[in-house]
Design a protein around this motif. Structure first.
Motif, PDB file in Angstrom:
ATOM      1  N   LEU A 191       3.095  14.077  -6.216  1.00  0.00           N
ATOM      2  CA  LEU A 191       3.524  12.682  -6.212  1.00  0.00           C
ATOM      3  C   LEU A 191       4.830  12.566  -5.429  1.00  0.00           C
ATOM      4  O   LEU A 191       5.778  13.305  -5.682  1.00  0.00           O
ATOM      5  CB  LEU A 191       3.706  12.172  -7.641  1.00  0.00           C
ATOM      6  CG  LEU A 191       3.969  10.671  -7.815  1.00  0.00           C
ATOM      7  CD1 LEU A 191       3.389  10.182  -9.134  1.00  0.00           C
ATOM      8  CD2 LEU A 191       5.459  10.363  -7.773  1.00  0.00           C
ATOM      9  N   MET A 192       4.837  11.636  -4.476  1.00  0.00           N
ATOM     10  CA  MET A 192       6.023  11.411  -3.660  1.00  0.00           C
ATOM     11  C   MET A 192       6.500   9.971  -3.814  1.00  0.00           C
ATOM     12  O   MET A 192       5.704   9.032  -3.783  1.00  0.00           O
ATOM     13  CB  MET A 192       5.735  11.690  -2.183  1.00  0.00           C
ATOM     14  CG  MET A 192       5.387  13.134  -1.879  1.00  0.00           C
ATOM     15  SD  MET A 192       6.711  14.295  -2.317  1.00  0.00           S
ATOM     16  CE  MET A 192       8.043  13.699  -1.300  1.00  0.00           C
ATOM     17  N   ASP A 193       7.811   9.816  -3.955  1.00  0.00           N
ATOM     18  CA  ASP A 193       8.445   8.504  -4.087  1.00  0.00           C
ATOM     19  C   ASP A 193       9.089   8.150  -2.748  1.00  0.00           C
ATOM     20  O   ASP A 193      10.006   8.828  -2.288  1.00  0.00           O
ATOM     21  CB  ASP A 193       9.506   8.571  -5.191  1.00  0.00           C
ATOM     22  CG  ASP A 193      10.224   7.246  -5.426  1.00  0.00           C
ATOM     23  OD1 ASP A 193      10.010   6.296  -4.648  1.00  0.00           O
ATOM     24  OD2 ASP A 193      11.020   7.186  -6.384  1.00  0.00           O
ATOM     25  N   VAL A 194       8.586   7.084  -2.089  1.00  0.00           N
ATOM     26  CA  VAL A 194       9.119   6.709  -0.773  1.00  0.00           C
ATOM     27  C   VAL A 194       9.906   5.399  -0.842  1.00  0.00           C
ATOM     28  O   VAL A 194      10.063   4.706   0.167  1.00  0.00           O
ATOM     29  CB  VAL A 194       7.988   6.608   0.277  1.00  0.00           C
ATOM     30  CG1 VAL A 194       7.320   7.952   0.468  1.00  0.00           C
ATOM     31  CG2 VAL A 194       6.953   5.549  -0.107  1.00  0.00           C
ATOM     32  N   ARG A 195      10.446   5.089  -2.005  1.00  0.00           N
ATOM     33  CA  ARG A 195      11.240   3.868  -2.130  1.00  0.00           C
ATOM     34  C   ARG A 195      12.583   3.962  -1.418  1.00  0.00           C
ATOM     35  O   ARG A 195      13.311   2.973  -1.339  1.00  0.00           O
ATOM     36  CB  ARG A 195      11.443   3.543  -3.619  1.00  0.00           C
ATOM     37  CG  ARG A 195      10.179   3.052  -4.307  1.00  0.00           C
ATOM     38  CD  ARG A 195      10.371   2.821  -5.794  1.00  0.00           C
ATOM     39  NE  ARG A 195      10.574   4.069  -6.518  1.00  0.00           N
ATOM     40  CZ  ARG A 195      10.711   4.165  -7.839  1.00  0.00           C
ATOM     41  NH1 ARG A 195      10.671   3.053  -8.574  1.00  0.00           N
ATOM     42  NH2 ARG A 195      10.881   5.340  -8.420  1.00  0.00           N
ATOM     43  N   PHE A 196      12.916   5.124  -0.876  1.00  0.00           N
ATOM     44  CA  PHE A 196      14.167   5.276  -0.131  1.00  0.00           C
ATOM     45  C   PHE A 196      14.047   4.753   1.298  1.00  0.00           C
ATOM     46  O   PHE A 196      15.054   4.634   2.013  1.00  0.00           O
ATOM     47  CB  PHE A 196      14.593   6.757  -0.094  1.00  0.00           C
ATOM     48  CG  PHE A 196      13.645   7.646   0.668  1.00  0.00           C
ATOM     49  CD1 PHE A 196      13.854   7.913   2.010  1.00  0.00           C
ATOM     50  CD2 PHE A 196      12.540   8.206   0.041  1.00  0.00           C
ATOM     51  CE1 PHE A 196      12.991   8.728   2.711  1.00  0.00           C
ATOM     52  CE2 PHE A 196      11.673   9.028   0.728  1.00  0.00           C
ATOM     53  CZ  PHE A 196      11.896   9.286   2.069  1.00  0.00           C
ATOM     54  N   LEU A 197      12.840   4.412   1.730  1.00  0.00           N
ATOM     55  CA  LEU A 197      12.620   3.963   3.107  1.00  0.00           C
ATOM     56  C   LEU A 197      12.833   2.451   3.228  1.00  0.00           C
ATOM     57  O   LEU A 197      12.751   1.718   2.235  1.00  0.00           O
ATOM     58  CB  LEU A 197      11.199   4.321   3.546  1.00  0.00           C
ATOM     59  CG  LEU A 197      10.881   5.820   3.572  1.00  0.00           C
ATOM     60  CD1 LEU A 197       9.414   6.040   3.928  1.00  0.00           C
ATOM     61  CD2 LEU A 197      11.788   6.551   4.558  1.00  0.00           C
ATOM     62  N   PRO A 198      13.124   1.944   4.441  1.00  0.00           N
ATOM     63  CA  PRO A 198      13.309   0.497   4.652  1.00  0.00           C
ATOM     64  C   PRO A 198      12.107  -0.297   4.140  1.00  0.00           C
ATOM     65  O   PRO A 198      10.957   0.083   4.376  1.00  0.00           O
ATOM     66  CB  PRO A 198      13.449   0.384   6.175  1.00  0.00           C
ATOM     67  CG  PRO A 198      13.960   1.715   6.607  1.00  0.00           C
ATOM     68  CD  PRO A 198      13.329   2.717   5.682  1.00  0.00           C
ATOM     69  N   ASN A 199      12.386  -1.401   3.464  1.00  0.00           N
ATOM     70  CA  ASN A 199      11.345  -2.148   2.768  1.00  0.00           C
ATOM     71  C   ASN A 199      10.943  -3.406   3.538  1.00  0.00           C
ATOM     72  O   ASN A 199      11.747  -4.339   3.683  1.00  0.00           O
ATOM     73  CB  ASN A 199      11.853  -2.539   1.376  1.00  0.00           C
ATOM     74  CG  ASN A 199      10.741  -3.059   0.483  1.00  0.00           C
ATOM     75  OD1 ASN A 199       9.637  -3.327   0.934  1.00  0.00           O
ATOM     76  ND2 ASN A 199      11.045  -3.207  -0.792  1.00  0.00           N
ATOM     77  N   PRO A 200       9.688  -3.484   4.005  1.00  0.00           N
ATOM     78  CA  PRO A 200       9.228  -4.672   4.737  1.00  0.00           C
ATOM     79  C   PRO A 200       9.211  -5.944   3.884  1.00  0.00           C
ATOM     80  O   PRO A 200       9.106  -7.043   4.430  1.00  0.00           O
ATOM     81  CB  PRO A 200       7.793  -4.293   5.155  1.00  0.00           C
ATOM     82  CG  PRO A 200       7.763  -2.805   5.103  1.00  0.00           C
ATOM     83  CD  PRO A 200       8.671  -2.421   3.983  1.00  0.00           C
ATOM     84  N   HIS A 201       9.319  -5.799   2.583  1.00  0.00           N
ATOM     85  CA  HIS A 201       9.297  -6.977   1.702  1.00  0.00           C
ATOM     86  C   HIS A 201      10.397  -7.967   2.063  1.00  0.00           C
ATOM     87  O   HIS A 201      10.226  -9.178   1.896  1.00  0.00           O
ATOM     88  CB  HIS A 201       9.470  -6.520   0.249  1.00  0.00           C
ATOM     89  CG  HIS A 201       9.673  -7.646  -0.714  1.00  0.00           C
ATOM     90  ND1 HIS A 201       8.630  -8.367  -1.259  1.00  0.00           N
ATOM     91  CD2 HIS A 201      10.811  -8.198  -1.228  1.00  0.00           C
ATOM     92  CE1 HIS A 201       9.114  -9.290  -2.053  1.00  0.00           C
ATOM     93  NE2 HIS A 201      10.424  -9.218  -2.063  1.00  0.00           N
TER      94      HIS A 201
END
Length: 302
Positions: A191-201
């Protein structure tokens, strides 16, 4: 990679928590042409293996349900599995589980008593069963969490895993994108958490789109951190997968999560699967939560 011999006999041990779907699973295996036995006592495994070997190839695919109903024999299970391997049979352990809440609801709906619930409380039986089966779960080659699966969806997953015999010996990899807001998937290996990347939201014109759309992909991939992460994670997978295969693992479930499971995780799941498709792997891509914000009418930050 170990080559499959023509005379190899496959034995799938179906086990797991009571109420998680083992009865449905063995029916599907029977439809797929497996010779099926329900509730085989573990201490009979060596004798059963001898009979199968003596069948001189008439029976090639076997599915056995072994669960807590045979708990008085459970101490002999590991020894029995090892003896089957010594007899030349290839063993896969297929473990089914579900959340406590789901199992309680299923028992109440069926008006069944949990086999270990001596106090009468279903939850007590479930928790005891989890403890008893923890070692067996650790040995499992495949784990499916049926919490959110319908009977048909469970059937589809089992068919996907076991129907294509010509691909036996090839690592099957499932890539799943998901949103942390909707819970972490239970039946995954990595399992990888990629919430550290720029968010298009936070880009108004990208917010209604998903990681399947090119503008979102371009935005996510333009980040140096994204490109570096992909290189490093791909390198890690190239290292891990051959070792998993060597240890007898035939299916690898990889989950990549962002906040809502709509933008970043979808983009990276697609990219990684595309790269690994160049190798001798059977790939499946699932975007678990890609439509959740539309279904719930919310403003999910993905």
């Amino acid at each position: 990679m170990e080559k499959r011999l023509d005379n190899t006999i496959d034995v799938v041990i179906i086990t797991g928590l009571s109420g998680a779907g083992k009865s449905q699973a063995i029916r599907v295996m029977e439809d797929l042409g497996f010779f099926c036995v329900d509730n085989l006592p573990p201490n009979l495994l060596p004798k059963f293996g001898e009979l199968i070997v003596q069948s001189t190839g008439k029976i090639k695919k076997i599915a056995l349900v072994i669960d807590i109903r045979g708990r008085e024999f459970f101490s002999s299970l590991n020894e029995g599995l090892d003896e089957l391997k010594q007899q030349g049979l290839r063993i896969e352990i297929f473990f089914l589980e579900a959340s406590d809440e789901t199992l309680i609801r299923r028992f109440k709906e069926s008006r069944r008593r949990h086999p270990l619930s001596e106090s009468g409380r279903i939850l007590d039986g479930i928790q005891l069963e989890r403890r008893i089966l923890s070692d067996l779960r650790g040995r499992a080659n495949r784990i499916i969490d049926t919490t959110d699966l319908s009977v048909q969806n469970l059937r589809n997953q089992i068919v996907e895993l076991f129907a294509q015999e010509e691909k036996k010996g090839t690592m099957k990899i499932t890539f799943m994108s998901f949103g942390f807001k909707y819970g972490v998937p239970r039946d995954v290996d990595l399992l990888m958490d990629v919430r550290f990347l720029p968010n298009p939201h936070y880009i108004p014109e990208l917010r209604p789109l998903t990681g399947n759309d090119e503008p979102v992909q371009t935005y996510v991939m333009q980040s140096q951190a994204t490109r570096l992460f992909l290189r490093k994670f791909y390198s890690l997978l190239r290292f891990l997968i051959p070792h998993y295969v060597k240890e007898g693992k035939s299916h690898l479930a990889i989950a990549i999560g962002c906040t809502g499971g709509k933008h970043r995780s979808v983009t990276l799941t697609n990219r990684l699967a595309k790269v690994l498709a160049k190798h001798n792997y059977s790939l499946t891509i699932k975007h678990r939560d890609i439509e959740k914000d539309r279904e719930r009418g919310g403003d999910e930050r993905s």
